[in-house]
Design an enzyme around this catalytic site. Structure first.
Site, PDB file in Angstrom:
ATOM      1  N   ASP A 123       0.796  -1.229   0.000  1.00  0.00           N
ATOM      2  CA  ASP A 123       0.000   0.000   0.000  1.00  0.00           C
ATOM      3  C   ASP A 123       0.828   1.279   0.000  1.00  0.00           C
ATOM      4  O   ASP A 123       0.300   2.362   0.246  1.00  0.00           O
ATOM      5  CB  ASP A 123      -0.943   0.005   1.205  1.00  0.00           C
ATOM      6  CG  ASP A 123      -0.195   0.027   2.533  1.00  0.00           C
ATOM      7  OD1 ASP A 123       0.965  -0.427   2.562  1.00  0.00           O
ATOM      8  OD2 ASP A 123      -0.768   0.496   3.530  1.00  0.00           O
ATOM      9  N   GLU A 124       2.119   1.195  -0.283  1.00  0.00           N
ATOM     10  CA  GLU A 124       2.953   2.383  -0.193  1.00  0.00           C
ATOM     11  C   GLU A 124       4.130   2.284  -1.159  1.00  0.00           C
ATOM     12  O   GLU A 124       4.692   1.215  -1.367  1.00  0.00           O
ATOM     13  CB  GLU A 124       3.470   2.530   1.246  1.00  0.00           C
ATOM     14  CG  GLU A 124       4.201   3.822   1.522  1.00  0.00           C
ATOM     15  CD  GLU A 124       4.516   3.971   2.999  1.00  0.00           C
ATOM     16  OE1 GLU A 124       4.811   5.103   3.407  1.00  0.00           O
ATOM     17  OE2 GLU A 124       4.482   2.963   3.731  1.00  0.00           O
TER      18      GLU A 124
END
EC number: 2.7.7.7
Length: 351
Positions: A94-95
């Site tokens: 997610d990053e």
């Protein structure tokens, strides 16, 4: 991404929308992998025990993680990134860091580009993303948390020093709870307090990290965005529903873990020379035992042979709640390639 795992669950099950949600286990052994913003208002956060989370938020809803689904959406998001730049460094599902200095649409503004990327992610996945934009990875990371959820923050070059000087030291990326408390004890509460300390002082109190702290508070962080991150280790671990104290039972568990490590090594087509056995005791103390071999290994048989030797290296006095095996010192290329032209042109894009 904003509360990624929890947001995916709320997206796929509209009945969970707007509710306090935790992805993970609610049992005495369960751990929160992610919490929705509704749950965070009650103090629930990732890595917290399920029991404590339920106590803080009695109406908390627990759901089991679905990592295949998270990976599926993560791939959609990464495709969006690569539409704008090839300099993408994923940190997790997610990053990621993006260097958009030289971007595929010749955007004149990194701020506008970030806004478009966030909109495209929303259109394709239904999920919100936040962004931080600045002159290097360290400051961009800090900025990405400022206007969460569903926001972005730009720190232009001329504002970097004043921004860092007024920032609480606990918000500096990489300053954990232990370091924060140590800094507070030394009278370092904000960036300006940190900046007043000499390099020698910081090295005396924080060792090798002293140079990092000395530089970053001055806006210096030279780490490039590395599109092909080199894996440094690979392993697997298991947390048990009941503590185990017999080495015989531990060996049985380690057999399963070694099999998983072998599968992951072969899947990544790597082998390692340094093997590490990780043990977490019933009182949450973590012990590691390592050995570096003269040759690379990847087979379960050899992994178990070395793990068994590490297990019996010295007596285990406490019961064990977690066991893990990892291989490092891998046979991977250690120098990601970045073209000189891109390297020279980094950080010239207007903000």
């Amino acid at each position: 991404m904003d509360a990624f795992y929890a947001s995916v669950e709320q997206l796929d099950d509209p009945s969970l929308s707007g509710k306090a949600l935790a992805v993970g286990g609610s049992s005495k052994r369960g751990v929160v992998a992610a919490a929705s913003y509704e749950a965070r208002k009650f103090g629930v956060k990732s890595a917290m025990s399920g029991r404590l989370a339920a106590r803080l938020c009695p109406h908390l809803i627990f759901v089991k993680p679905r990592f295949e689904r998270y990976k599926e959406i993560s791939q959609i998001i990464r495709k969006v990134f690569f539409e704008y730049t090839d300099l993408v460094e994923p940190l997790s599902l997610d990053e990621a860091y993006l260097d958009v200095t030289v971007n595929k649409f010749d955007y004149p503004s990194a701020t506008i580009l970030a806004r478009e990327i966030r909109k495209k992610i929303k259109d394709r996945t239904g999920l919100n993303a936040s962004a931080g934009i600045s002159i290097n990875k360290f400051i961009a990371k800090i900025a990405s948390d400022i206007n969460k959820p569903n926001g972005q923050k730009t720190i232009p070059p001329e504002d970097v020093i004043s921004f860092l000087e007024t920032l609480d030291i606990r918000k500096f990326h990489g300053v954990g709870k232990v370091t924060q408390e140590k800094m507070y004890g030394l009278g370092i509460f904000t960036g300006v307090d940190l900046k007043l300390k000499t390099l020698e002082y910081l090295q005396d109190h924080f060792g090798k990290s002293g140079l990092h702290y000395f530089n970053v508070v001055r806006g210096i962080h030279l780490s490039e965005v590395k599109p092909s991150r080199i894996r440094k280790s690979l392993g697997a671990e298991r947390t048990f529903s009941e503590n185990i104290s017999s080495e015989i039972y531990m060996l049985e568990k380690l057999e399963d873990i070694a099999e998983e490590v072998e599968r992951r090594l072969k899947g990544s087509r790597v082998a390692g020379k340094t093997i590490t056995l990780k043990l977490k005791t019933s009182d949450f103390n973590i012990q590691t035992r390592s050995k570096t071999l003269k040759f690379f290994i990847s087979s379960k048989a050899l992994i178990m042979e070395e793990t068994k030797a590490l297990l019996f290296q010295e007596p285990i006095k406490d019961s064990i709640r977690l066991l893990g095996i990892s291989l490092s010192n891998l046979n991977t290329d250690k120098t990601p390639k970045v073209t000189p032209k891109l390297k020279e042109e980094q950080l010239k894009l207007p903000f």
